[in-house]
Design a protein around this motif. Structure first.
Motif, short mmCIF file in Angstrom:
data_model
loop_
_atom_site.label_atom_id
_atom_site.label_comp_id
_atom_site.label_asym_id
_atom_site.label_seq_id
_atom_site.Cartn_x
_atom_site.Cartn_y
_atom_site.Cartn_z
N HIS A 1 6.19 -2.14 5.27
CA HIS A 1 5.96 -1.93 3.85
C HIS A 1 6.75 -0.71 3.35
CE1 HIS A 1 3.05 -4.99 2.81
NE2 HIS A 1 2.37 -4.74 3.92
N LEU A 2 6.94 0.27 4.21
CA LEU A 2 7.74 1.43 3.81
C LEU A 2 9.18 1.02 3.54
CD1 LEU A 2 8.09 4.49 3.42
CD2 LEU A 2 8.46 4.69 5.90
N GLN A 3 9.72 0.17 4.40
CA GLN A 3 11.09 -0.29 4.20
C GLN A 3 11.22 -1.09 2.89
OE1 GLN A 3 13.73 0.56 6.26
NE2 GLN A 3 14.86 -0.21 4.51
N GLY B 1 2.49 9.47 5.71
CA GLY B 1 2.16 10.40 6.79
C GLY B 1 1.32 9.77 7.90
N MET B 2 0.60 8.69 7.58
CA MET B 2 -0.25 8.04 8.58
C MET B 2 0.57 7.31 9.64
SD MET B 2 -3.22 6.45 6.12
CE MET B 2 -3.78 5.37 7.45
N ILE B 3 1.84 6.99 9.32
CA ILE B 3 2.64 6.20 10.26
C ILE B 3 2.77 6.90 11.60
CG2 ILE B 3 4.96 5.26 10.67
CD1 ILE B 3 5.20 4.73 7.71
N ARG B 4 2.91 8.23 11.58
CA ARG B 4 3.11 8.98 12.83
C ARG B 4 1.88 8.96 13.72
NH1 ARG B 4 5.57 12.36 8.98
NH2 ARG B 4 3.68 13.65 8.88
N HIS B 5 0.70 8.78 13.13
CA HIS B 5 -0.53 8.86 13.90
C HIS B 5 -1.21 7.50 14.08
CE1 HIS B 5 -0.08 13.18 13.30
NE2 HIS B 5 -0.02 12.97 11.99
N ALA B 6 -0.64 6.46 13.51
CA ALA B 6 -1.28 5.15 13.57
C ALA B 6 -1.00 4.48 14.91
CB ALA B 6 -0.77 4.27 12.43
N SER B 7 -1.80 3.46 15.22
CA SER B 7 -1.57 2.67 16.42
C SER B 7 -0.28 1.88 16.26
CB SER B 7 -2.76 1.72 16.64
OG SER B 7 -2.85 0.80 15.56
N THR B 8 0.14 1.27 17.35
CA THR B 8 1.43 0.55 17.32
C THR B 8 1.42 -0.55 16.27
OG1 THR B 8 1.72 1.00 19.68
CG2 THR B 8 3.05 -0.76 18.70
N ALA B 9 0.33 -1.33 16.22
CA ALA B 9 0.26 -2.44 15.28
C ALA B 9 0.23 -1.93 13.84
CB ALA B 9 -0.97 -3.31 15.56
N ASP B 10 -0.62 -0.91 13.61
CA ASP B 10 -0.72 -0.37 12.26
C ASP B 10 0.59 0.29 11.84
OD1 ASP B 10 -3.29 -1.23 12.06
OD2 ASP B 10 -4.20 0.68 12.65
N ALA B 11 1.23 1.00 12.78
CA ALA B 11 2.49 1.67 12.46
C ALA B 11 3.55 0.64 12.09
CB ALA B 11 2.95 2.52 13.64
N PRO C 1 0.81 -1.23 0.00
CA PRO C 1 0.00 0.00 0.00
C PRO C 1 0.83 1.27 0.00
CG PRO C 1 -0.01 -1.02 2.17
CD PRO C 1 0.65 -1.99 1.25
N LEU C 2 2.12 1.18 0.34
CA LEU C 2 2.98 2.37 0.37
C LEU C 2 3.48 2.74 -1.03
CD1 LEU C 2 3.88 4.04 2.91
CD2 LEU C 2 2.87 1.82 3.44
N VAL D 1 7.09 4.26 -10.19
CA VAL D 1 6.41 4.09 -8.91
C VAL D 1 7.07 5.00 -7.88
CG1 VAL D 1 5.71 1.70 -9.35
CG2 VAL D 1 7.93 2.15 -8.34
N HIS D 2 6.31 5.38 -6.90
CA HIS D 2 6.85 6.21 -5.82
C HIS D 2 6.14 5.83 -4.53
CE1 HIS D 2 3.59 9.59 -6.11
NE2 HIS D 2 3.11 8.41 -6.30
N ILE D 3 6.63 6.37 -3.43
CA ILE D 3 6.03 6.09 -2.13
C ILE D 3 4.85 7.03 -1.91
CG2 ILE D 3 6.45 6.15 0.35
CD1 ILE D 3 9.29 5.27 -0.20
N HIS D 4 3.74 6.45 -1.52
CA HIS D 4 2.50 7.20 -1.33
C HIS D 4 2.62 8.11 -0.11
CE1 HIS D 4 -1.73 8.12 -0.83
NE2 HIS D 4 -2.00 7.51 -1.98
#
Length: 472
Positions: free
Chosen positions: A317-319, A301-311, A45-46, A293-296
């Motif tokens: 996937h970002l890596q 930006g959601m990583i900073r505000h996501a829960s621990t599991a979601d982050a 998804p990233l 392709v590029h990173i969405h």
């Protein structure tokens, strides 16, 4: 003896997942790369496609730099950082901006390369006696689409002309074929295939020695035995066995599958563009090679505000996305580096055609640009260049050499071109025999034996002098 802890320092060569991915992407054709990117975008998804006219910089710096800037053939320097940061500048430099520049339309249809084509091309690049070459051709033609030699080598060469080759001759030639790319080709079973791939790894590769022992004697028992049991049998620790098993799983059990089973014509997209501007040969990646392709940014930006599991999920996937983009960047840089070297070495070929193609091998190119031969081989495999002479495979820039009377060498391709010109200009009522063709080549400074002329003539599909006689 009492167990004790001991700290030691050492250097090891580790084939990381990132390196494995970079190697895999490097040997992909443009069509395979497109399919790989489509699968990556679908599963990650990233990752997202770059919209038409969009900039890769939208990823906030995670996208691969624009490595396709055109380069003067005489220099090996890459584009400046400023040029890398502007997708628009990159697009302008992937082809000539001046309509007067020499630039041929792309030829989109080319014969696809089979595994046998790829192996025979490597065979003709190196020196080998006619007898050994005959044995090698028979062995290569018997290799299946997965890269295995399923028949006994003695059976394969049984029908060759002349005396039957000895087992030592056959094994020596087979060993040479097994050193060709892709690594592991020509093996007679899975065990030998994996051992061939392990042999090319550095001796300090973690798990290599134990992996060789497992591949050679315990491969069929691996699914049924626990690492602890194998460790006790081999006299090593369970961790060492786990490392060795992981190394074995990273190898390719079907080394020829990427090239095998392809037939007929296929549409190809040029990977690089070669054009002449102001009398200077320039090189650039084609538009199809630019990472699309590029990173969405939204998900990033959601990583900073996501829960621990979601982050944690998004960070993983970002890596992966960053690894992919860096591998794409490395792929483009390697392809450009190799192509620049080919243009420097074979400028005469681009200018005057096959007759000016000079002898050039993978080893020479690898030594000049500081890469391994296998890396150069992967970089040019199924890659095409759009040139003023049409769209041609990069392997067309290579040729084996034949000693010339001037003390240098003339490429086999150039000699074939000379033979073709002599035949085209001959008197159809008195066509040139192979001996007369050899004499004409000798006068031109290329001493070639009559049998060599006959071999080249037959390879080009030119009939014998008796069959070329035309009375009218």
């Amino acid at each position: 003896m009492k167990p004790r802890l001991q700290v030691t320092l050492g250097q090891q060569l580790v084939m990381t997942p990132q390196l494995q991915q970079a190697i895999r992407l490097l040997q992909m054709s443009a069509i395979e790369l497109e399919a790989e990117l489509a699968e990556a975008v679908e599963s990650n998804p990233l990752l997202d496609w770059v919209e038409a006219g969009g900039q890769e910089g939208a990823s906030g710096g995670d996208a691969a730099p624009d490595a396709g800037a055109g380069e003067q053939a005489g220099h090996d320097d890459g584009p400046s950082p400023d040029e890398w940061d502007h997708g628009e500048a990159w697009q302008q430099r992937t082809g000539p901006a001046d309509p007067d520049d020499e630039y041929a339309p792309a030829e989109q249809v080319a014969g696809s390369e089979s595994l046998q084509d790829h192996l025979l091309w490597q065979l003709h690049l190196g020196p080998m006696s006619p007898r050994d070459r005959q044995i090698a051709v028979a062995l290569i033609e018997a290799i299946d689409d997965d890269g295995y030699l399923r028949e006994a080598p003695e059976t394969v060469v049984a029908g060759l002309d002349g005396p039957a080759p000895s087992d030592a001759e056959i094994q020596a030639v087979l060993a040479q074929v097994q050193r060709f790319d892709p690594v592991g080709v020509g093996a007679r079973d899975l065990s030998e295939c994996l051992c061939l791939q392990l042999d090319v790894l550095g001796p300090d590769t973690p798990g290599r020695d134990i992996a060789l022992r497992l591949a050679g004697s315990a491969l069929e028992r691996l699914p049924r035995m626990e690492p602890a049991a194998l460790a006790a049998e081999l006299g090593c620790g369970p961790g060492d066995v786990t490392t060795a098993i992981a190394l074995l799983r990273s190898l390719d059990p079907r080394p020829g599958a990427a090239l095998g089973g392809v037939s007929g014509d296929t549409y190809v997209s040029p990977d690089v563009v070669i054009w002449r501007q102001g009398g200077v040969w320039r090189v650039g990646l084609s538009d199809s090679m630019r990472p699309r392709v590029h990173i969405h940014r939204g998900y990033e930006g959601m990583i900073r505000h996501a829960s621990t599991a979601d982050a944690s999920y998004l960070k993983g996937h970002l890596q992966e996305a960053r690894w992919l983009l860096r591998s794409l960047e490395a792929r483009g840089e390697t392809l450009l580096k190799v192509t620049r070297c080919l243009v420097r070495e074979q400028a005469g070929f681009l200018e005057f055609g096959d007759g000016a193609l000079r002898p050039l091998t993978l080893r020479e190119v690898a030594a000049e640009i500081g890469l391994h031969e296998s890396t150069v081989s992967r970089a040019i495999a199924r890659k095409y260049a759009r040139t003023p002479r049409g769209t041609i495979p990069l392997r067309a820039f290579f040729a084996s050499g034949v000693g010339a009377g001037t003390g240098g060498e003339t490429s086999s391709t150039a000699i074939q071109s000379m033979i073709r010109k002599l035949v085209d200009a001959e008197d159809p009522r008195k066509p040139l025999s192979d001996a007369r063709l050899a004499s004409a080549l000798k006068e031109a400074g290329v001493p070639v034996a009559r049998r060599t002329v006959a071999k080249y003539r037959e390879a080009m599909g030119i009939a014998s002098s008796q069959d070329r006689v035309r009375m009218a």
